[in-house]
Scaffold this motif. Sequence first.
Motif, PDB file in Angstrom:
ATOM      1  N   LEU A  94       3.973  -7.150  16.125  1.00 34.74           N
ATOM      2  CA  LEU A  94       4.012  -8.407  15.393  1.00 34.74           C
ATOM      3  C   LEU A  94       3.218  -8.344  14.084  1.00 34.74           C
ATOM      4  O   LEU A  94       3.303  -9.249  13.273  1.00 34.74           O
ATOM      5  N   ALA A  95       2.444  -7.281  13.878  1.00 34.83           N
ATOM      6  CA  ALA A  95       1.690  -7.151  12.629  1.00 34.83           C
ATOM      7  C   ALA A  95       2.507  -6.424  11.568  1.00 34.83           C
ATOM      8  O   ALA A  95       2.038  -6.252  10.443  1.00 34.83           O
ATOM      9  N   TYR A  96       3.727  -6.001  11.926  1.00 34.38           N
ATOM     10  CA  TYR A  96       4.509  -5.161  11.024  1.00 34.38           C
ATOM     11  C   TYR A  96       4.716  -5.793   9.646  1.00 34.38           C
ATOM     12  O   TYR A  96       4.546  -5.138   8.622  1.00 34.38           O
ATOM     13  N   GLY A  97       5.059  -7.069   9.622  1.00 37.20           N
ATOM     14  CA  GLY A  97       5.292  -7.746   8.347  1.00 37.20           C
ATOM     15  C   GLY A  97       4.053  -7.728   7.462  1.00 37.20           C
ATOM     16  O   GLY A  97       4.140  -7.560   6.246  1.00 37.20           O
ATOM     17  N   THR A  98       2.903  -7.867   8.096  1.00 42.26           N
ATOM     18  CA  THR A  98       1.660  -7.846   7.318  1.00 42.26           C
ATOM     19  C   THR A  98       1.346  -6.434   6.811  1.00 42.26           C
ATOM     20  O   THR A  98       0.720  -6.279   5.770  1.00 42.26           O
ATOM     21  N   TYR A  99       1.820  -5.401   7.532  1.00 45.86           N
ATOM     22  CA  TYR A  99       1.715  -4.047   6.983  1.00 45.86           C
ATOM     23  C   TYR A  99       2.446  -3.970   5.639  1.00 45.86           C
ATOM     24  O   TYR A  99       1.976  -3.356   4.688  1.00 45.86           O
ATOM     25  N   ILE A 100       3.628  -4.582   5.604  1.00 46.77           N
ATOM     26  CA  ILE A 100       4.413  -4.570   4.362  1.00 46.77           C
ATOM     27  C   ILE A 100       3.627  -5.268   3.247  1.00 46.77           C
ATOM     28  O   ILE A 100       3.520  -4.773   2.120  1.00 46.77           O
ATOM     29  N   ILE A 101       3.061  -6.420   3.617  1.00 40.59           N
ATOM     30  CA  ILE A 101       2.271  -7.173   2.636  1.00 40.59           C
ATOM     31  C   ILE A 101       1.055  -6.362   2.184  1.00 40.59           C
ATOM     32  O   ILE A 101       0.668  -6.386   1.006  1.00 40.59           O
ATOM     33  N   LEU A 102       0.445  -5.628   3.104  1.00 33.48           N
ATOM     34  CA  LEU A 102      -0.670  -4.754   2.742  1.00 33.48           C
ATOM     35  C   LEU A 102      -0.221  -3.746   1.691  1.00 33.48           C
ATOM     36  O   LEU A 102      -0.939  -3.470   0.724  1.00 33.48           O
ATOM     37  N   GLY A 103       0.983  -3.209   1.884  1.00 24.84           N
ATOM     38  CA  GLY A 103       1.541  -2.282   0.897  1.00 24.84           C
ATOM     39  C   GLY A 103       1.719  -2.952  -0.452  1.00 24.84           C
ATOM     40  O   GLY A 103       1.395  -2.376  -1.507  1.00 24.84           O
ATOM     41  N   ALA A 104       2.201  -4.196  -0.418  1.00 24.75           N
ATOM     42  CA  ALA A 104       2.418  -4.918  -1.669  1.00 24.75           C
ATOM     43  C   ALA A 104       1.094  -5.126  -2.412  1.00 24.75           C
ATOM     44  O   ALA A 104       1.012  -4.951  -3.629  1.00 24.75           O
ATOM     45  N   TYR A 105       0.037  -5.483  -1.665  1.00 22.67           N
ATOM     46  CA  TYR A 105      -1.266  -5.675  -2.308  1.00 22.67           C
ATOM     47  C   TYR A 105      -1.854  -4.363  -2.811  1.00 22.67           C
ATOM     48  O   TYR A 105      -2.568  -4.332  -3.816  1.00 22.67           O
ATOM     49  N   THR A 106      -1.573  -3.288  -2.083  1.00 20.83           N
ATOM     50  CA  THR A 106      -2.016  -1.979  -2.558  1.00 20.83           C
ATOM     51  C   THR A 106      -1.385  -1.681  -3.916  1.00 20.83           C
ATOM     52  O   THR A 106      -2.074  -1.309  -4.879  1.00 20.83           O
ATOM     53  N   ALA A 107      -0.071  -1.853  -3.992  1.00 19.99           N
ATOM     54  CA  ALA A 107       0.633  -1.605  -5.245  1.00 19.99           C
ATOM     55  C   ALA A 107       0.125  -2.539  -6.346  1.00 19.99           C
ATOM     56  O   ALA A 107      -0.078  -2.122  -7.500  1.00 19.99           O
ATOM     57  N   TYR A 108      -0.127  -3.791  -5.966  1.00 16.41           N
ATOM     58  CA  TYR A 108      -0.620  -4.794  -6.922  1.00 16.41           C
ATOM     59  C   TYR A 108      -1.971  -4.376  -7.498  1.00 16.41           C
ATOM     60  O   TYR A 108      -2.200  -4.417  -8.710  1.00 16.41           O
ATOM     61  N   THR A 109      -2.859  -3.940  -6.587  1.00 15.94           N
ATOM     62  CA  THR A 109      -4.201  -3.543  -7.019  1.00 15.94           C
ATOM     63  C   THR A 109      -4.137  -2.332  -7.943  1.00 15.94           C
ATOM     64  O   THR A 109      -4.806  -2.288  -8.986  1.00 15.94           O
ATOM     65  N   LEU A 110      -3.318  -1.361  -7.573  1.00 19.98           N
ATOM     66  CA  LEU A 110      -3.198  -0.163  -8.401  1.00 19.98           C
ATOM     67  C   LEU A 110      -2.597  -0.496  -9.764  1.00 19.98           C
ATOM     68  O   LEU A 110      -2.961   0.088 -10.783  1.00 19.98           O
ATOM     69  N   TYR A 111      -1.678  -1.452  -9.764  1.00 20.42           N
ATOM     70  CA  TYR A 111      -1.010  -1.805 -11.015  1.00 20.42           C
ATOM     71  C   TYR A 111      -1.945  -2.585 -11.934  1.00 20.42           C
ATOM     72  O   TYR A 111      -2.098  -2.249 -13.113  1.00 20.42           O
ATOM     73  N   THR A 112      -2.598  -3.601 -11.382  1.00 23.99           N
ATOM     74  CA  THR A 112      -3.467  -4.420 -12.230  1.00 23.99           C
ATOM     75  C   THR A 112      -4.768  -3.690 -12.576  1.00 23.99           C
ATOM     76  O   THR A 112      -5.317  -3.877 -13.648  1.00 23.99           O
ATOM     77  N   GLY A 113      -5.240  -2.838 -11.648  1.00 27.05           N
ATOM     78  CA  GLY A 113      -6.501  -2.155 -11.891  1.00 27.05           C
ATOM     79  C   GLY A 113      -6.354  -0.907 -12.740  1.00 27.05           C
ATOM     80  O   GLY A 113      -7.107  -0.698 -13.689  1.00 27.05           O
ATOM     81  N   LEU A 114      -5.389  -0.069 -12.374  1.00 26.62           N
ATOM     82  CA  LEU A 114      -5.264   1.231 -13.035  1.00 26.62           C
ATOM     83  C   LEU A 114      -3.987   1.372 -13.844  1.00 26.62           C
ATOM     84  O   LEU A 114      -3.773   2.393 -14.487  1.00 26.62           O
TER      85      LEU A 114
END
Lengths: 248, 291, 296
Positions: free
Chosen positions: B37-57
């Motif tokens: 049931l946490a699978y969807g939040t794994y996807i969201i975790l990926g989205a935030y990872t990409a977001y952080t890398l994009y806005t930060g670096l």
Amino acid sequence: MEEMSLLKVERVSKSFGGNRVLKEVSFTLEKGEILGIVGPNGSGKTTLLNVLTGIVRQDSGSVLFMGRRIDRLKPHQRARMGMGRTFQITRLFSNLTVLENVIIPMHYGGGGADERKAEEILKMVGLFELKDRKAGNLSLAQRKRLELARAISVEPKVLLLDEVFAGLNPVSVREILELLKKIHSETGVAMVLVEHVLKALFQITKRVIVLSEGRIIYEGDPEGMAKSEEVVKAYLGERYEAPRGQRS
Amino acid sequence: MGILPQLILESLLLGTFYAFMSLGFSLMWGVLNIINLAYGTYIILGAYTAYTLYTGLGVDPLLSIPFSFLLGLSFGVLLQRVLIDRVMRLEPFMVLILTFGLDVFLSNLLNLIFRADIRSIDVPYAERSFVIGPVIVTEVKVLVFFLSLLLTGAVYVLLQKTWTGRSIRAVALDREGAQIVGISPGKVFAVTSGLGTGIAFSSGNLYGVLQGFTPFDGGMLTVKAFLVSIVGGLGRVESALAGGLFLGFLEVFTAFYLGEGWKFFASLLVMFLFLLIRPRGLLGGKYYGEV
Amino acid sequence: MGKYERLIFFLLLAMGLLPPLLTDYWERVLTLSLMLSSLSLAQNILLGYTGYPAFGCVAFFGIGGYTTALLMKDLGLPFWVSLPIGGVVSALFALLIAPPLMRLKSHYFAITTLALQLALGELVANLEFTGGAQGINLPIYVGPGGYLIFFYLFLLLTIFAFLLNVYVERSTFGYALKAIREDETAAETMGVNTVLFKSVSFSMMALITGLSGGVYAYWITYIDPTSMFDPLLSVKIFVALLLGGVGTVAGPLLGAFTLEFLSEVLWGRFPKVHGVVLGLLIVLIVLIIPRGIWRR
């Protein structure tokens, strides 16, 4: 009027996903008779019992019990009509006590819950001293006895026994055999024994049916069975084959 | 009639993304017999990872996919070893509660870090689009479509052609049989969990490019992954593709003809009916509920 | 009733004497604890005695709550009439879907009920007569007892649910449920009409859960799809059951009170990280509960 058979199986077939497990199986069982059903692993024995008790529904053919078609009846309705059954791999109510295991079928499948009568049945199968123990804590031989007790507690007209001797040591086999004879002589209940342990089986039955790949290849007395060419072939064939999982 | 080609194209593009997004869920369910049931939040975790890398670096979210995958892989293996292995031995539905707790934990953690505002990854090419005959399609959707197809293909090859993939499939088909031929289920569980979580994380990069997201969007994505898996049948790439396309069409057409509000209801209703009527899925496959 | 069941029964009755001693804060905590108790006891009949985990049982909380609220708002029926109807509608709906639904087992059954819960929430959010996503406002209760009435209503419901649990624990009816939990195939071969008993057990759960939803709706006076079909409430019920011990009459009460108090303490101490801590708590409870406890 013609004397009707207790159980009449007419051309019953069953497939599981294209795999034909029973092919036009027909036989009858008379009141008080003891019938053995034998056959190699995967020959359809357990499926046949499942069809009789209604756990599995046949694709075609019919089953008559006391002259009545029972094809559409649910397992619990068949139990109430007088079918008692044991399972190859015991299916006890593990977290309930031995006594409760007998009381439940008495109440729902038999004439009503009666603790005294339940205790008598437990005495008969030799489990009275363990009546308050959890069923899950019994030994294999004790579990088989409890399954028998459960099956007879519904005061059945026919007992369907799936490999009651399997996995037991010779002493336990003899004890169960004596128990079955005692039950038969006291209640006159008809029995169908699906069996692998032929030696024990032949001491209690005069008539056997041999199933091979879902078909009846022999019906008659135990002596004739060893002489039947087809039976020999079915069994010898099995010896050279890799063991196959049995359907349950 | 005029709108139909547009709807069909949108369904195909979205459906292919859903297929890839759900592959991990389907694999974990098929191989480990767990509903995560946490699978969807794994996807969201990926989205935030990409977001952080994009806005930060300033790393393009499509280029950081391998990073997300590796992060998810490690995270998945770790979770399997530390948490899920222990609970899997119990009743299967205990894993439901465990992963629900994990979902509550992770989504609230994200909320603590990023707040509940909708975030989006605004890549420079976000607004560009193509016009092909009667249809208009944004460049981002086409990119996501091809990447999904490519990555789904990669998973297919991994499962079919490598020994790791073969042992994963063997365990999915017959856990005991696989053990007999010397495959260690424990190892396969860890690898599958890693792979599945890696897929979830990397699909998060694509999701983040497609649309805005908040820490609490995971539940809805879990339902989508579930629907894709149950419609197609478990643990196979072909099945996930079929299920993904089904969901793509269902969503696009429901949203257009009934309204955006009915989209999620339609998915849930189909999911409910499927479970009730055909728990093996359209294409057959495994159903663990009988055992 | 056995000795310790009678003790719990009297403890519950004695709780009725507490309100004069309580601050508003503790009154609220106890009311919430009693609500969770009634829900956990309801689920215990199904999961604990029959072996079916209805993870989405809050579907019936929503049905009961919305039925009660709509009857009051649209038909102008008094609460005392609407509430029982809400419970009955919830139970009848359960009885209707149980036969196909309960062919599924274990986590397939669990997830299907969850899908039902979420689907109903979405449906309610999209329909007009249910107030859509905006929800429904109910009049504030004015009458004898003031807001304490809700404390007593949840207490009554908990006592009712507790007595039902005791009945299941001790009756031949309960034997049928336990037989299904232990081995369904064996049970039907022994003459138990499994479809009937499963369905009745499911409906008993839905009745209490629906009534609980109805009381809750009037208590908070404002309901919307998110609060009435909340998956977090579902998981709280299961965690309370695991915490206290499934399949016993005392376990659900113990678990519900412990979890609600724990939750309140956490809420008070760390309001910002409440969600994070709650998630962690759920994970820890599942990890620490030894394997046998969910079935005694």
